[in-house]
Design an enzyme around this catalytic site. Structure first.
Site, mmCIF file in Angstrom:
data_model
loop_
_atom_site.group_PDB
_atom_site.id
_atom_site.type_symbol
_atom_site.label_atom_id
_atom_site.label_comp_id
_atom_site.label_asym_id
_atom_site.label_seq_id
_atom_site.Cartn_x
_atom_site.Cartn_y
_atom_site.Cartn_z
ATOM 1 N N ARG A 85 -15.021 -6.431 0.283
ATOM 2 C CA ARG A 85 -14.279 -5.991 1.472
ATOM 3 C C ARG A 85 -13.529 -4.666 1.210
ATOM 4 N NH1 ARG A 85 -8.745 -4.630 2.649
ATOM 5 N NH2 ARG A 85 -8.338 -5.076 4.832
ATOM 6 N N THR A 120 0.872 -1.182 0.000
ATOM 7 C CA THR A 120 0.000 0.000 0.000
ATOM 8 C C THR A 120 0.907 1.230 0.000
ATOM 9 O OG1 THR A 120 -1.801 -1.082 1.157
ATOM 10 C CG2 THR A 120 -1.598 1.295 1.511
HETATM 11 N N1 ASP Z 1 -4.456 -1.294 4.814
HETATM 12 C C1 ASP Z 1 -4.667 -2.023 3.592
HETATM 13 C C2 ASP Z 1 -6.010 -2.693 3.635
HETATM 14 O O1 ASP Z 1 -6.354 -3.223 4.669
HETATM 15 C C3 ASP Z 1 -3.608 -3.035 3.303
HETATM 16 C C4 ASP Z 1 -2.187 -2.644 3.620
HETATM 17 O O2 ASP Z 1 -1.933 -1.491 3.948
HETATM 18 O O3 ASP Z 1 -1.296 -3.507 3.551
HETATM 19 O O4 ASP Z 1 -6.690 -2.742 2.637
#
Ligand code: ASP
Length: 350
Positions: free
Chosen positions: A231, A203
């Site tokens: 989701r 991310t």
């Molecule tokens: N926070 C992101 C999500 O839950 C994933 C991540 O940051 O690795 O979609």
């Protein structure tokens, strides 16, 4: 301008949260911090070539943001410069190279916030908008709504002239392999799915303070491998994955989104700073401890109203970088990576 002494707080012991060093740069004209995801990153598992690729990609994105701020540009434009670059880079889980959904598609999320007016924009469930961060910003600028999703969000993007691509454009062989492994592990409990950086992390996010003292924050993600049922994690949720308030700070988060949502991480950090008088590092550490206590993992980047930058994470690594007007230039991946030497350009500013 006289150089204000830089205060490097000692690195916190790796008893949670593992964090970087607090870097207070009082009266720096501008500051920026970026991340490319947090997770179980071990030096042993990463080849020197792969590490060099990540370092170069992070440095290029950091430079793009710093260039905007150095030229007197707005914090918001610096965020866009960083994130559009990382969205196009298949190394990261945002835009091209995003992780795949259970069905083998992509579902991209992004959010954007400015700290002077606290206007914000966010979008979730995208599969055609090349740069989700531009859509989040366009939603903010339009001002009628804060959060759009799915087809409606993509229609809004088309109406606003944002570039659209075929879903295939986002999909890389590496993420296809990850999905296959993930699905195999769901079907057969004997098969383990190691949710390391190859599978989920990546991310991207940025926080910045410009020469006018305005803050901005943005985050963009593909979410988590094999996600289903529409989701949505914390990344596109204002207050959880992203927040900016000129009275306190700007934050972008990365990690197990369900926990960051429940802890209200990004807004929580700003509230700790504004109402409890905590500094950026202490507030960030506090929220990451809370996430960890609930069972989540990940990290945050923060820039304060006075230009102090902070990293905090409870994982063994977070792809990250930061720069400011008085010469800070740091790229790091693991918990123990020392700051890199400032490049000639930054050094020449003194
Ligand atoms: N926070 C992101 C999500 O839950 C994933 C991540 O940051 O690795 O979609």
């Amino acid at each position: 301008m006289a150089r204000i002494p830089t205060i490097l707080a000692s690195a916190l012991a790796l008893a949670t949260p593992a964090s970087g060093t607090a870097h207070e740069v009082e009266q720096a004209d501008w500051s920026i911090a970026i991340h490319g995801g947090a997770g179980t990153l071990s030096r042993e598992a990463m080849t020197p070539e792969r590490e060099a690729e990540y370092t170069a990609a992070l440095q290029a994105a950091l430079d793009a943001g710093a260039e905007v701020l150095r030229a007197g540009g707005e914090a918001q434009d610096a965020i866009v410069a960083v994130i559009t670059k990382l969205e196009d880079d298949p190394l990261f889980n945002a835009g091209r190279g995003a992780v795949l959904t259970w069905e083998g598609g992509v579902s991209l999320d992004a959010s954007f916030m400015r700290g002077d007016t606290r206007e914000a924009g966010a979008a979730a469930g995208l599969s055609h908008v090349r740069h989700p961060i531009l859509l989040a910003r366009a939603i903010m600028e339009d001002g009628r709504h804060v959060f759009l999703s799915g087809e409606g969000a993509e229609e809004f993007a088309a109406d606003h002239g944002l570039e659209q691509v075929e879903t295939e454009w986002f999909i890389t062989p590496r993420r296809r392999d990850s999905l296959e492994q993930f699905r195999a592990a769901q079907d057969d409990p004997q098969v383990s799915f190691n949710e390391d950086e190859e599978h989920r992390y990546g991310t991207v996010g940025a926080v910045a303070r410009d020469v006018r003292g305005n803050l901005a924050a943005g985050t963009s993600t593909g979410g988590t491998t094999g996600k289903r049922w529409g989701r949505i994690g914390d990344s596109p949720v204002i207050g959880a994955g992203t927040y900016a308030d000129n009275r306190a700070c700007a934050v972008s988060a990365t990690g197990t989104g369900e926990y960051f949502l429940r802890a209200g991480v990004a807004q929580g950090i700003c509230a700790m700073m504004r109402l409890a008088g905590m500094d950026a590092q202490a507030a960030a550490d506090q929220l990451i401890v809370e996430v960890g206590e609930m069972g989540g993992d990940g990290g945050v980047i923060v820039v304060s109203a006075t230009g102090e930058t902070a990293f905090s994470f409870n994982t063994s690594g977070m792809y990250r970088g930061r720069a400011d007007s008085i010469g800070l230039n740091e790229i790091a991946i693991f918990t123990d990576t020392p700051p890199v030497d400032p490049p000639m350009q930054a050094a020449a500013e003194h």
